[in-house]
Write an enzyme that holds these catalytic residues in place. Structure first.
Site, PDB file in Angstrom:
ATOM      1  N   TYR A  69       0.876  -1.177   0.000  1.00 52.02           N
ATOM      2  CA  TYR A  69       0.000   0.000   0.000  1.00 52.02           C
ATOM      3  C   TYR A  69       0.910   1.223   0.000  1.00 52.02           C
ATOM      4  CZ  TYR A  69      -4.555   2.077   1.321  1.00 52.02           C
ATOM      5  OH  TYR A  69      -5.736   2.762   1.354  1.00 52.02           O
ATOM      6  N   LYS A  99      -0.918  -0.551  -4.292  1.00 52.43           N
ATOM      7  CA  LYS A  99      -1.843   0.577  -4.321  1.00 52.43           C
ATOM      8  C   LYS A  99      -0.998   1.822  -4.585  1.00 52.43           C
ATOM      9  CE  LYS A  99      -4.838   3.859  -3.440  1.00 52.43           C
ATOM     10  NZ  LYS A  99      -5.619   3.990  -2.212  1.00 52.43           N
TER      11      LYS A  99
END
Length: 307
Positions: free
Chosen positions: A142, A170
């Protein structure tokens, strides 16, 4: 390398769990209802304990209870789910990842060590440790725009190649530099929701979606259009971006609210969720009296997302 093959199945519109906060406590009844709504809406997957899930405020008991609730409900109906094991303290992040892996999620999400800006070697040391406790459960790194270190395209490719169970990322966008590495062809790259229609043309697989906060059902339909490269999705994206630019971004850029506060505010705009804009200490909540103006803009620009 078999874990890498799972990247192909991690795609689409992933809805984020938002914490219903009342007097600093989590309302688990409303949280369960939120999961049920996402399942009924037919989203591609649900994830917990991301930025909007306020992972940085949770005790370990709360983290385990939220993760267990999500896993139990999703397994019953076969809904893909990811558990955010992120923590600002890297040793606790590893412990969270180890616990999350026991619930057999579709993937575990982690952030890089937070206090010192982290170089490539430190990132690899950390992710190898996470990999060792996750028992072949896929890992998503992330790395959103507000991360302390936003990795370069070359660093992302190195991490993907060096860590067998890292299957995706992400990121804010898929840049030309990322395209040049070939990473979009082999990794599951998720971008900011309001850029998905554009970035799908260069390999984005989906979004851990801020847009989904507005209306999960409409976002699911639009995501499918994005991934089919339907030109209509680009027109919708322009209206979403106008709404975000005019009504949402100023809360962050001009007034200093955090991203999670804005996500909760967007979820409160519609009628799909019982959540309120209330953030947990120490972050400010966007005042509820600001809702009506934003709702009117939502209905005017993206009426299908008012749910």
């Amino acid at each position: 390398m078999k874990v890498k093959e799972s990247a192909a199945s991690i795609k689409g519109n992933w809805a984020t769990l938002l914490l219903p906060i009342e007097n600093e406590a989590i309302n688990y009844i409303l949280l369960a209802e939120q999961i049920d709504y996402f399942i009924a809406a037919g989203v591609d997957g649900i994830y917990s304990n991301g930025t909007a899930g306020e992972f940085y405020t949770q005790t370990e008991e709360e983290f385990e209870r939220i993760s267990g609730l999500l896993a139990t409900k999703c397994r019953v109906v076969g809904m893909p789910f990811q558990i955010g094991a992120s923590h600002c303290h890297p040793q606790d992040a590893v412990r969270r990842a180890q616990f999350a892996a026991t619930l057999q999620p579709t993937a575990v999400q982690v952030i890089l060590p937070n206090w010192f800006p982290c170089n490539t070697q430190t990132a690899l040391i950390f992710l190898r440790k996470v990999e060792s406790v996750c028992q072949d459960v896929p890992i998503i790194l992330y790395n959103p725009p507000h991360a302390k270190v936003c990795l370069t395209a070359e660093q992302l490719r190195t991490i993907f190649d060096e860590i067998d169970t890292v299957v995706g990322f992400k990121l804010p966008r898929i840049t030309d530099e990322i395209v040049a590495t070939g990473l979009p062809q082999v990794a599951s790259i998720f971008v900011a929701g309001h850029f998905l229609a554009t970035d799908a043309y260069v390999g984005a697989k989906g979004a851990y979606s801020n847009v989904c906060c507005l209306g999960p059902k409409a976002t699911q339909t639009w995501t499918q259009q994005c991934l089919m490269l339907d030109p209509q999705a680009l027109e919708t994206e322009q209206r979403i971006q106008q709404f975000m630019s005019e009504e949402i971004a100023p809360f962050i850029l001009e007034e200093g609210y955090c991203n999670a506060a804005v996500d909760k505010f967007m979820a409160t705009m519609g009628i799909w969720s019982g959540i309120t804009p209330t953030m947990r200490f120490p972050f400010e909540s966007v005042p509820a009296e600001r809702l009506e103006k934003a709702r009117q803009a939502q209905k005017a620009l993206i009426p299908g997302f008012y749910q």
